[in-house]
Design a protein around this motif. Structure first.
Motif, PDB file in Angstrom:
ATOM      1  N   ASP A   8       0.803  -1.217   0.000  1.00 50.46           N
ATOM      2  CA  ASP A   8       0.000   0.000   0.000  1.00 50.46           C
ATOM      3  C   ASP A   8       0.839   1.272   0.000  1.00 50.46           C
ATOM      4  O   ASP A   8       0.297   2.365   0.011  1.00 50.46           O
ATOM      5  N   LEU A   9       2.149   1.151  -0.030  1.00 48.04           N
ATOM      6  CA  LEU A   9       3.011   2.334  -0.079  1.00 48.04           C
ATOM      7  C   LEU A   9       3.073   2.877  -1.503  1.00 48.04           C
ATOM      8  O   LEU A   9       3.067   2.111  -2.467  1.00 48.04           O
ATOM      9  N   PRO A  10       3.171   4.203  -1.639  1.00 43.82           N
ATOM     10  CA  PRO A  10       3.317   4.761  -2.986  1.00 43.82           C
ATOM     11  C   PRO A  10       4.683   4.395  -3.568  1.00 43.82           C
ATOM     12  O   PRO A  10       5.634   4.147  -2.820  1.00 43.82           O
ATOM     13  N   VAL A  11       4.775   4.370  -4.867  1.00 42.15           N
ATOM     14  CA  VAL A  11       6.048   4.079  -5.529  1.00 42.15           C
ATOM     15  C   VAL A  11       7.004   5.248  -5.350  1.00 42.15           C
ATOM     16  O   VAL A  11       8.202   5.057  -5.144  1.00 42.15           O
ATOM     17  N   LEU A  12       6.458   6.478  -5.423  1.00 42.29           N
ATOM     18  CA  LEU A  12       7.256   7.691  -5.304  1.00 42.29           C
ATOM     19  C   LEU A  12       6.679   8.586  -4.212  1.00 42.29           C
ATOM     20  O   LEU A  12       5.475   8.564  -3.960  1.00 42.29           O
ATOM     21  N   VAL A  13       7.553   9.361  -3.573  1.00 39.53           N
ATOM     22  CA  VAL A  13       7.116  10.376  -2.622  1.00 39.53           C
ATOM     23  C   VAL A  13       7.759  11.702  -2.988  1.00 39.53           C
ATOM     24  O   VAL A  13       8.866  11.748  -3.515  1.00 39.53           O
ATOM     25  N   THR A  14       7.050  12.782  -2.718  1.00 39.00           N
ATOM     26  CA  THR A  14       7.612  14.121  -2.839  1.00 39.00           C
ATOM     27  C   THR A  14       8.133  14.506  -1.456  1.00 39.00           C
ATOM     28  O   THR A  14       7.999  13.749  -0.498  1.00 39.00           O
ATOM     29  N   PHE A  15       8.695  15.693  -1.324  1.00 41.25           N
ATOM     30  CA  PHE A  15       9.141  16.127   0.000  1.00 41.25           C
ATOM     31  C   PHE A  15       7.952  16.204   0.957  1.00 41.25           C
ATOM     32  O   PHE A  15       8.053  15.832   2.117  1.00 41.25           O
ATOM     33  N   LYS A  16       6.798  16.648   0.453  1.00 45.37           N
ATOM     34  CA  LYS A  16       5.606  16.760   1.297  1.00 45.37           C
ATOM     35  C   LYS A  16       5.083  15.386   1.698  1.00 45.37           C
ATOM     36  O   LYS A  16       4.878  15.113   2.882  1.00 45.37           O
TER      37      LYS A  16
END
Length: 96
Positions: A8-16
């Motif tokens: 359930d984790l996103p593949v990518l994250v931004t700083f936010k």
């Protein structure tokens, strides 16, 4: 269950979204996107993202994004040690 191998984790994250994930995973009690950016700008901290580094940033619109698993791995190995939230409210023009 740890975040390792979670589907359930996103593949990518931004700083936010990365800052939000660090708090939700219990890696940091409190961190802002600017706190993550500050850590990324430190010269010799082993930050793995960026041009010429192990994981290049990926652009999503005008936001830099990072692969989630290496992001979490970095912060598990190097937990944030910031000053934390303010202990008392700042009063403009007041004495400290």
């Amino acid at each position: 269950m740890t975040a390792e191998g979670r589907s359930d984790l996103p593949v990518l994250v931004t700083f936010k979204t990365g800052a939000e994930l660090l708090v939700s995973e219990g890696i940091s009690a409190s961190i802002t996107p600017d706190g993550v950016r500050y850590i990324a700008r430190q010269a010799d901290n082993g930050w793995p993202f960026g041009e010429g580094r192990r994981y290049p940033y990926q652009m999503i619109g005008n936001a830099r994004a990072m692969a989630t698993q290496p992001f979490l791995t970095y912060f598990r190995k190097h937990p944030p040690k910031g000053r934390g939230p303010a202990k008392r409210q700042h009063v403009p023009g007041g004495e400290s």
